[in-house]
Scaffold this motif. Structure first.
Motif, PDB file in Angstrom:
ATOM      1  N   UNK A   1      18.382  11.782  13.726  1.00 52.64           N
ATOM      2  CA  UNK A   1      18.156  13.210  13.520  1.00 52.64           C
ATOM      3  C   UNK A   1      17.658  13.551  12.130  1.00 52.64           C
ATOM      4  N   UNK A   2      16.721  12.752  11.639  1.00 50.44           N
ATOM      5  CA  UNK A   2      16.134  12.995  10.317  1.00 50.44           C
ATOM      6  C   UNK A   2      14.612  12.970  10.424  1.00 50.44           C
ATOM      7  N   UNK A   3      13.909  13.641   9.509  1.00 52.78           N
ATOM      8  CA  UNK A   3      12.445  13.549   9.503  1.00 52.78           C
ATOM      9  C   UNK A   3      12.003  12.165   9.087  1.00 52.78           C
ATOM     10  N   UNK A   4      10.881  11.724   9.626  1.00 57.70           N
ATOM     11  CA  UNK A   4      10.333  10.410   9.323  1.00 57.70           C
ATOM     12  C   UNK A   4       8.914  10.593   8.777  1.00 57.70           C
ATOM     13  N   UNK A   5       8.638   9.954   7.660  1.00 57.79           N
ATOM     14  CA  UNK A   5       7.327  10.049   7.013  1.00 57.79           C
ATOM     15  C   UNK A   5       6.580   8.732   7.209  1.00 57.79           C
ATOM     16  N   UNK A   6       5.292   8.815   7.522  1.00 55.69           N
ATOM     17  CA  UNK A   6       4.462   7.628   7.704  1.00 55.69           C
ATOM     18  C   UNK A   6       3.098   7.846   7.058  1.00 55.69           C
ATOM     19  N   UNK A   7       2.352   6.763   6.916  1.00 54.75           N
ATOM     20  CA  UNK A   7       0.982   6.842   6.438  1.00 54.75           C
ATOM     21  C   UNK A   7       0.037   7.299   7.536  1.00 54.75           C
TER      22      UNK A   7
ATOM     23  N   UNK B   1       1.323  11.435   5.643  1.00 53.21           N
ATOM     24  CA  UNK B   1       0.752  11.644   4.307  1.00 53.21           C
ATOM     25  C   UNK B   1      -0.397  10.671   4.114  1.00 53.21           C
ATOM     26  N   UNK B   2      -1.373  11.081   3.319  1.00 51.53           N
ATOM     27  CA  UNK B   2      -2.551  10.253   3.085  1.00 51.53           C
ATOM     28  C   UNK B   2      -2.538   9.539   1.740  1.00 51.53           C
ATOM     29  N   UNK B   3      -1.795  10.083   0.776  1.00 55.27           N
ATOM     30  CA  UNK B   3      -1.810   9.520  -0.570  1.00 55.27           C
ATOM     31  C   UNK B   3      -0.601  10.025  -1.364  1.00 55.27           C
ATOM     32  N   UNK B   4      -0.557   9.667  -2.635  1.00 51.06           N
ATOM     33  CA  UNK B   4       0.575  10.046  -3.484  1.00 51.06           C
ATOM     34  C   UNK B   4       0.717  11.559  -3.609  1.00 51.06           C
ATOM     35  N   UNK B   5      -0.386  12.255  -3.724  1.00 56.10           N
ATOM     36  CA  UNK B   5      -0.324  13.712  -3.873  1.00 56.10           C
ATOM     37  C   UNK B   5       0.298  14.334  -2.631  1.00 56.10           C
ATOM     38  N   UNK B   6      -0.164  13.908  -1.459  1.00 52.86           N
ATOM     39  CA  UNK B   6       0.396  14.394  -0.196  1.00 52.86           C
ATOM     40  C   UNK B   6       1.898  14.140  -0.137  1.00 52.86           C
ATOM     41  N   UNK B   7       2.272  12.919  -0.492  1.00 53.09           N
ATOM     42  CA  UNK B   7       3.677  12.528  -0.418  1.00 53.09           C
ATOM     43  C   UNK B   7       4.538  13.388  -1.351  1.00 53.09           C
ATOM     44  N   UNK B   8       4.073  13.557  -2.574  1.00 49.47           N
ATOM     45  CA  UNK B   8       4.826  14.365  -3.539  1.00 49.47           C
ATOM     46  C   UNK B   8       4.997  15.804  -3.062  1.00 49.47           C
TER      47      UNK B   8
ATOM     48  N   UNK C   1       1.818   2.220   7.870  1.00 51.47           N
ATOM     49  CA  UNK C   1       0.814   3.231   8.166  1.00 51.47           C
ATOM     50  C   UNK C   1      -0.235   3.436   7.097  1.00 51.47           C
ATOM     51  N   UNK C   2      -0.114   2.712   5.984  1.00 54.88           N
ATOM     52  CA  UNK C   2      -1.137   2.804   4.940  1.00 54.88           C
ATOM     53  C   UNK C   2      -2.084   1.613   4.973  1.00 54.88           C
TER      54      UNK C   2
ATOM     55  N   UNK D   1       0.821  -1.209   0.000  1.00 53.71           N
ATOM     56  CA  UNK D   1       0.000   0.000   0.000  1.00 53.71           C
ATOM     57  C   UNK D   1       0.858   1.264   0.000  1.00 53.71           C
ATOM     58  N   UNK D   2       1.948   1.241   0.724  1.00 49.28           N
ATOM     59  CA  UNK D   2       2.838   2.394   0.767  1.00 49.28           C
ATOM     60  C   UNK D   2       3.803   2.429  -0.402  1.00 49.28           C
ATOM     61  N   UNK D   3       4.160   1.252  -0.912  1.00 48.50           N
ATOM     62  CA  UNK D   3       5.109   1.184  -2.020  1.00 48.50           C
ATOM     63  C   UNK D   3       4.570   1.858  -3.277  1.00 48.50           C
ATOM     64  N   UNK D   4       3.269   1.773  -3.477  1.00 45.67           N
ATOM     65  CA  UNK D   4       2.661   2.447  -4.622  1.00 45.67           C
ATOM     66  C   UNK D   4       2.906   3.944  -4.553  1.00 45.67           C
ATOM     67  N   UNK D   5       2.741   4.519  -3.372  1.00 47.39           N
ATOM     68  CA  UNK D   5       2.976   5.947  -3.158  1.00 47.39           C
ATOM     69  C   UNK D   5       4.450   6.286  -3.390  1.00 47.39           C
ATOM     70  N   UNK D   6       5.335   5.459  -2.854  1.00 42.87           N
ATOM     71  CA  UNK D   6       6.770   5.696  -2.990  1.00 42.87           C
ATOM     72  C   UNK D   6       7.216   5.632  -4.450  1.00 42.87           C
ATOM     73  N   UNK D   7       6.757   4.619  -5.153  1.00 43.54           N
ATOM     74  CA  UNK D   7       7.194   4.417  -6.541  1.00 43.54           C
ATOM     75  C   UNK D   7       6.713   5.546  -7.443  1.00 43.54           C
TER      76      UNK D   7
END
Length: 412
Positions: A336-342, A363-370, A320-321, A239-245
């Motif tokens: 010491x880095x930001x972490x992104x989750x669903x 982030x909720x979806x691909x648009x949010x992530x981008x 998280x997705x 579910x998250x890999x789709x957003x990442x790719x």
């Protein structure tokens, strides 16, 4: 309720044995437990002093590990017994040098519990987070063996606080002491007249703090990253890999990506490679001498994700997705880095806290992530600020294992 619980516990073994014929995971669950008592009999002598720590799976083991390591240092004459409920914990850690004996916990029947305690002869039992097994706890109490619950966290909808939860409340009250993660949990326990508690926080914060003291160098990561911005995605699910790719395929040229999927079966890894349009290498097949020529590296082995996080400028943590459960966000955060989750992170205290403080970003979806990645890449100060927030949180809240060991000194 006592009768019903024990009836179910005693009858469960037969259907599990039947299910093992059709499920490799259940087969491990069943077959692994066939050797538990013989393992204990051969590994523990009557003259041994034993501390027993029980964890459900790998995540709970990681919470218990700082305690194990401190026990090793302060009580070197004691043997450490670690038990697991789940194959996903036992199969990864069955050969760990952190413990003297590692085995499965037999099902929670009265007979199993009494036999287990008789063979293990623990001087102290430590249960991690949610592991509350009535028959084992009763057997410990009957034998005068103190039992601690550590890194526990409670919610109002847990059975202990329901009108029909008397049986499990009784089990909870057998603990000698309960170390909770937050004030809310302590207050909830007071409503059911449990006051033998300490608010100590989460031992995982101690665990991840220790990561910084190790050598996290990986030569292939040095060569792969070069001077580029590096994004590491750990424990990813489809579910998250789709957003990442979606983002990777249209990403800036000055970025490198590492993907460490939760499932590393060959067909799964090849599927990821096929979906990515950037030049992609697979760890097990890579040529380290030319790895710098690749944009994406897929990790198809386990055990090195923590070190890989040390090379990240931005991290993503999977789970998280979906309803699979959020993976460990503290491991990348400590660097010491930001972490992104669903969006599905409720019930994970550290994630809830750090989302509020803006060290973890959702982030909720691909648009949010981008959009989020665009902001971070264009503004290094945002990356720095989120990373500092994460470090400050971990520094401020570590120390749980020290409090627990202070208490254990009075018991051993």
């Amino acid at each position: 309720m006592d009768f019903i619980y024990n009836l179910i516990a005693n009858l469960a073994w037969l259907p599990l044995q039947l299910a093992a014929r059709f499920s490799s995971k259940i087969k491990l669950f069943v077959n692994g437990r066939k050797d538990t008592f013989s393992q204990l009999a051969s590994a523990i002598n009557k003259t041994d002093s034993v501390v027993w720590l029980h964890a459900s799976s790998l995540g709970e083991y990681e919470q218990g590990l700082p305690i194990i390591e401190r026990l090793r240092n302060e009580f070197p004459s004691y043997k450490i017994l670690v038990t697991f409920f789940s194959p996903s914990g036992y199969e990864v850690k069955k050969n760990t040098s952190a413990a003297d004996v590692v085995t499965y916990l037999p099902l929670d029947t009265k007979k199993n519990a009494l036999r287990f305690i008789a063979l293990a002869q623990p001087k102290l039992a430590i249960f991690v987070k949610y592991e509350i097994w009535p028959n084992y706890l009763n057997a410990l109490k009957e034998n005068g063996i103190p039992a601690l619950l550590v890194s526990s966290i409670f919610k109002k909808d847990h059975i202990y606080f329901k009108s029909y939860g008397g049986f499990m409340r009784k089990a909870l009250k057998t603990f000698t002491h309960i170390f909770v993660q937050d004030e809310y949990s302590a207050q909830l326990l007071k409503t059911i007249k449990i006051t033998n508690t300490t608010i100590s926080g989460d031992t995982r914060l101690d665990r991840v703090s220790e990561i910084l003291e190790r050598d996290n160098t990986l030569s292939f990561m040095e060569k792969f990253k070069q001077d580029k911005l590096c994004f590491v995605a750990g424990s990813t699910w489809p579910e998250g890999e789709t957003v990442l790719i979606d983002y990777i395929n249209d990403s800036p040229k000055n970025m490198k990506f590492v993907l460490a999927p939760h499932t590393i079966k060959t067909e799964k890894v090849l599927g990821l490679v096929g979906a990515i349009s950037k030049k992609t290498a697979i760890y097990s097949k890579m040529d380290e001498n030319i790895i710098s020529q690749y944009d994406v590296l897929i990790i198809d082995t386990i055990g090195m994700l923590t070190k890989i996080y040390s090379y990240a400028d931005i991290a993503y943590v999977g789970g998280g997705f979906s309803n699979k459960g959020l993976h460990n966000t503290l491991e990348p955060a400590v660097f010491g880095i930001p972490v992104i989750i669903g969006p599905n992170y409720k019930g994970y205290k550290e994630a809830e806290d750090l989302v509020k403080e803006r060290g973890i970003l959702t982030v909720n979806d691909s648009w949010d992530f981008n959009e989020l990645l665009k902001k971070l890449v264009q503004n290094p100060e945002l990356i720095k600020k989120a990373g500092e927030t994460n470090v400050q949180y971990i520094t401020k809240n570590k120390g749980a294992s020290r409090q627990i060991i202070d208490h254990i000194r009075r018991l051993l």
